[in-house]
Design an enzyme around this catalytic site. Structure first.
Site, PDB file in Angstrom:
ATOM      1  CD  GLN A 180       5.719 -56.755  -8.955  1.00  0.00           C
ATOM      2  OE1 GLN A 180       5.499 -57.883  -9.396  1.00  0.00           O
ATOM      3  NE2 GLN A 180       6.793 -56.052  -9.290  1.00  0.00           N
ATOM      4  CG  HIS A 189       2.243 -37.496 -16.396  1.00  0.00           C
ATOM      5  ND1 HIS A 189       1.306 -36.656 -15.845  1.00  0.00           N
ATOM      6  CD2 HIS A 189       2.880 -38.075 -15.344  1.00  0.00           C
ATOM      7  CE1 HIS A 189       1.387 -36.707 -14.523  1.00  0.00           C
ATOM      8  NE2 HIS A 189       2.337 -37.563 -14.194  1.00  0.00           N
ATOM      9  N   GLY A 210       6.664 -35.302  -8.432  1.00  0.00           N
ATOM     10  CA  GLY A 210       6.079 -36.063  -7.325  1.00  0.00           C
ATOM     11  C   GLY A 210       4.583 -36.191  -7.499  1.00  0.00           C
ATOM     12  CD  GLU A 266      13.118 -46.130  -8.922  1.00  0.00           C
ATOM     13  OE1 GLU A 266      13.433 -45.489  -9.938  1.00  0.00           O
ATOM     14  OE2 GLU A 266      11.950 -46.236  -8.514  1.00  0.00           O
TER      15      GLU A 266
HETATM   16  P1  FAD Z   1       6.383 -33.178 -14.684  1.00  0.00           P
HETATM   17  O1  FAD Z   1       7.485 -33.275 -15.650  1.00  0.00           O
HETATM   18  O2  FAD Z   1       6.226 -31.896 -13.930  1.00  0.00           O
HETATM   19  O3  FAD Z   1       5.024 -33.516 -15.474  1.00  0.00           O
HETATM   20  C1  FAD Z   1       3.817 -33.732 -14.750  1.00  0.00           C
HETATM   21  C2  FAD Z   1       2.615 -33.388 -15.643  1.00  0.00           C
HETATM   22  O4  FAD Z   1       2.559 -31.979 -15.835  1.00  0.00           O
HETATM   23  C3  FAD Z   1       2.690 -34.007 -17.047  1.00  0.00           C
HETATM   24  O5  FAD Z   1       1.371 -34.353 -17.425  1.00  0.00           O
HETATM   25  C4  FAD Z   1       3.211 -32.867 -17.916  1.00  0.00           C
HETATM   26  O6  FAD Z   1       2.791 -32.984 -19.276  1.00  0.00           O
HETATM   27  C5  FAD Z   1       2.575 -31.668 -17.229  1.00  0.00           C
HETATM   28  N1  FAD Z   1       3.355 -30.428 -17.364  1.00  0.00           N
HETATM   29  C6  FAD Z   1       4.681 -30.296 -17.234  1.00  0.00           C
HETATM   30  N2  FAD Z   1       5.041 -29.005 -17.399  1.00  0.00           N
HETATM   31  C7  FAD Z   1       3.882 -28.308 -17.620  1.00  0.00           C
HETATM   32  C8  FAD Z   1       3.582 -26.946 -17.852  1.00  0.00           C
HETATM   33  N3  FAD Z   1       4.547 -26.007 -17.885  1.00  0.00           N
HETATM   34  N4  FAD Z   1       2.289 -26.591 -18.036  1.00  0.00           N
HETATM   35  C9  FAD Z   1       1.288 -27.525 -18.011  1.00  0.00           C
HETATM   36  N5  FAD Z   1       1.515 -28.827 -17.791  1.00  0.00           N
HETATM   37  C10 FAD Z   1       2.807 -29.228 -17.594  1.00  0.00           C
HETATM   38  N6  FAD Z   1       7.464 -39.900  -7.399  1.00  0.00           N
HETATM   39  C11 FAD Z   1       7.818 -39.675  -6.102  1.00  0.00           C
HETATM   40  O7  FAD Z   1       7.026 -39.102  -5.336  1.00  0.00           O
HETATM   41  N7  FAD Z   1       9.042 -40.079  -5.625  1.00  0.00           N
HETATM   42  C12 FAD Z   1       9.954 -40.700  -6.402  1.00  0.00           C
HETATM   43  O8  FAD Z   1      11.041 -41.043  -5.956  1.00  0.00           O
HETATM   44  C13 FAD Z   1       9.617 -40.954  -7.775  1.00  0.00           C
HETATM   45  N8  FAD Z   1      10.501 -41.546  -8.630  1.00  0.00           N
HETATM   46  C14 FAD Z   1      10.182 -41.702  -9.958  1.00  0.00           C
HETATM   47  C15 FAD Z   1      11.139 -42.252 -10.833  1.00  0.00           C
HETATM   48  C16 FAD Z   1      10.854 -42.407 -12.186  1.00  0.00           C
HETATM   49  C17 FAD Z   1      11.908 -42.974 -13.115  1.00  0.00           C
HETATM   50  C18 FAD Z   1       9.569 -42.028 -12.691  1.00  0.00           C
HETATM   51  C19 FAD Z   1       9.232 -42.211 -14.145  1.00  0.00           C
HETATM   52  C20 FAD Z   1       8.609 -41.484 -11.820  1.00  0.00           C
HETATM   53  C21 FAD Z   1       8.907 -41.309 -10.458  1.00  0.00           C
HETATM   54  N9  FAD Z   1       7.989 -40.743  -9.565  1.00  0.00           N
HETATM   55  C22 FAD Z   1       8.331 -40.523  -8.242  1.00  0.00           C
HETATM   56  C23 FAD Z   1       6.627 -40.427 -10.014  1.00  0.00           C
HETATM   57  C24 FAD Z   1       6.478 -38.960 -10.507  1.00  0.00           C
HETATM   58  O9  FAD Z   1       6.666 -38.067  -9.441  1.00  0.00           O
HETATM   59  C25 FAD Z   1       5.065 -38.843 -11.077  1.00  0.00           C
HETATM   60  O10 FAD Z   1       4.942 -39.616 -12.235  1.00  0.00           O
HETATM   61  C26 FAD Z   1       4.540 -37.438 -11.280  1.00  0.00           C
HETATM   62  O11 FAD Z   1       3.124 -37.535 -11.537  1.00  0.00           O
HETATM   63  C27 FAD Z   1       5.124 -36.684 -12.442  1.00  0.00           C
HETATM   64  O12 FAD Z   1       6.418 -36.338 -12.194  1.00  0.00           O
HETATM   65  P2  FAD Z   1       7.315 -35.638 -13.332  1.00  0.00           P
HETATM   66  O13 FAD Z   1       8.572 -35.264 -12.693  1.00  0.00           O
HETATM   67  O14 FAD Z   1       7.342 -36.453 -14.546  1.00  0.00           O
HETATM   68  O15 FAD Z   1       6.401 -34.313 -13.581  1.00  0.00           O
END
Ligand code: FAD
Length: 287
Positions: A210, A147, A102, A9
């Site tokens: 870091q 999370h 995000g 990454e």
């Molecule tokens: P989701 O899958 O939407 O989950 C977020 C939260 O919502 C979780 O607590 C989940 O349990 C809850 N949830 C999900 N669906 C529902 C529902 N239907 N009802 C109620 N609650 C729900 N961030 C950036 O800004 N840019 C990046 O490039 C970036 N790259 C990343 C790469 C990796 C490999 C990882 C692990 C994270 C990255 N992140 C990045 C961080 C990420 O955006 C955050 O961790 C964010 O808080 C959660 O994203 P997610 O896609 O997992 O969210």
């Protein structure tokens, strides 16, 4: 062993730095022949951020002929922007996306705009709607240590299953430093019927600042040997870096021993760190 996925990454440089500062890192990282290099999308969003991600992905894909994955955080993007980004990515032959929600982090970023997506699963469904033939492969994030906003591990897993069912092809974990946590998470996913490949996200800790930042941000469990290493080399940068790379290498070797499906290395744009790790790990993979 040849099915093991080993990816990197990278992140675009901060807005104050020219995009060229990452070019040399990408040139060197490509030489290490990872299965793909993913490019993050800076928190906060905006048109310049989208362009940086597309430009860097295109360089990786079309100049260095290495597969690439574009991160897309829905919290920053509108329906129209996602549609237009997919068209741009397709035009550059970039057919893999990491669909994310995000983060909104007031302490270090102001959202330039509100997006149309509340959860990553909504973004996955929308991309599948726009791409009914399934030309794009869609990765998503998962959290072995749960999370931060989830009400419980069970609820987080339920949401993860819904996300995968919306059309996710594989998962990448948040960084962790205790492999036992990852193995328990794999078991829980299996019981829940989440059956897509899961890559382990590994971040080498290479200096004390870091390490402190990452631990504050992600709150991962720190095993006693890693804690001792952090304390021992607080004021000795060179030894800290060597010990941090060794820790990550041992973590990856253990994952390979335990039949993990892949590793996603958070390189922090450091080709020398990635090379130090692949020098030890590739022979284990027969590469
Ligand atoms: P989701 O899958 O939407 O989950 C977020 C939260 O919502 C979780 O607590 C989940 O349990 C809850 N949830 C999900 N669906 C529902 C529902 N239907 N009802 C109620 N609650 C729900 N961030 C950036 O800004 N840019 C990046 O490039 C970036 N790259 C990343 C790469 C990796 C490999 C990882 C692990 C994270 C990255 N992140 C990045 C961080 C990420 O955006 C955050 O961790 C964010 O808080 C959660 O994203 P997610 O896609 O997992 O969210």
């Amino acid at each position: 062993m040849s099915d093991f996925v080993f990816s990197f990454e990278v992140y675009p440089p901060k807005k104050t730095a020219p995009i060229e500062v990452i070019y040399e890192a990408i040139a060197q990282l490509s030489q290490l022949k990872p299965d793909y290099i993913s490019v993050t999308y800076g928190a906060g969003g905006g048109a310049a951020t989208a362009s940086a991600t597309v430009e860097i992905c295109s360089l990786i894909r079309n100049t260095y002929h290495t597969e690439t994955v574009a991160h897309l955080p829905g919290i920053n993007l509108t329906f129209d922007q996602v549609a237009s980004l997919l068209t741009r990515l397709r035009a550059h032959n970039i057919m893999s996306i990491l669909a994310l929600r995000g983060d909104r982090r007031p302490e270090d970023c102001v959202l330039e705009q509100e997006g149309d997506f509340h959860y990553a699963s909504e973004l996955v469904s929308y991309i599948r709607e726009l791409d009914p033939r399934g030309d794009f492969s869609i990765s998503a994030a998962c959290y072995p240590e749960v999370h931060i906003e989830a009400s419980s591990a069970a609820a987080d897993l339920d949401h993860l299953k819904l996300k995968v069912e919306a059309g996710v092809t594989n998962l990448i974990t948040q960084l962790f430093f205790d492999n036992r946590v990852f193995y328990q998470f794999l078991d829980a996913c299996s019981v829940a019927g989440i059956d897509v490949p899961i890559q382990a996200g590994i971040m080498p800790l290479t200096n004390a600042r870091q390490a402190a930042h990452i631990i504050k941000l992600c709150n991962p469990h720190i095993p006693a040997d890693l804690q001792a290493m952090i304390e021992r080399y607080q004021d000795d940068d060179a030894s800290f870096e060597a010990a941090g790379i060794e820790y990550a290498t041992q973590q990856i070797a253990d994952l390979i021993d335990n039949a993990a499906e892949g590793v996603h290395l958070y390189t922090m744009n450091s080709a020398s760190t990635a090379r130090a790790i692949t020098d030890s790990i590739y022979p284990l993979l027969g590469r």
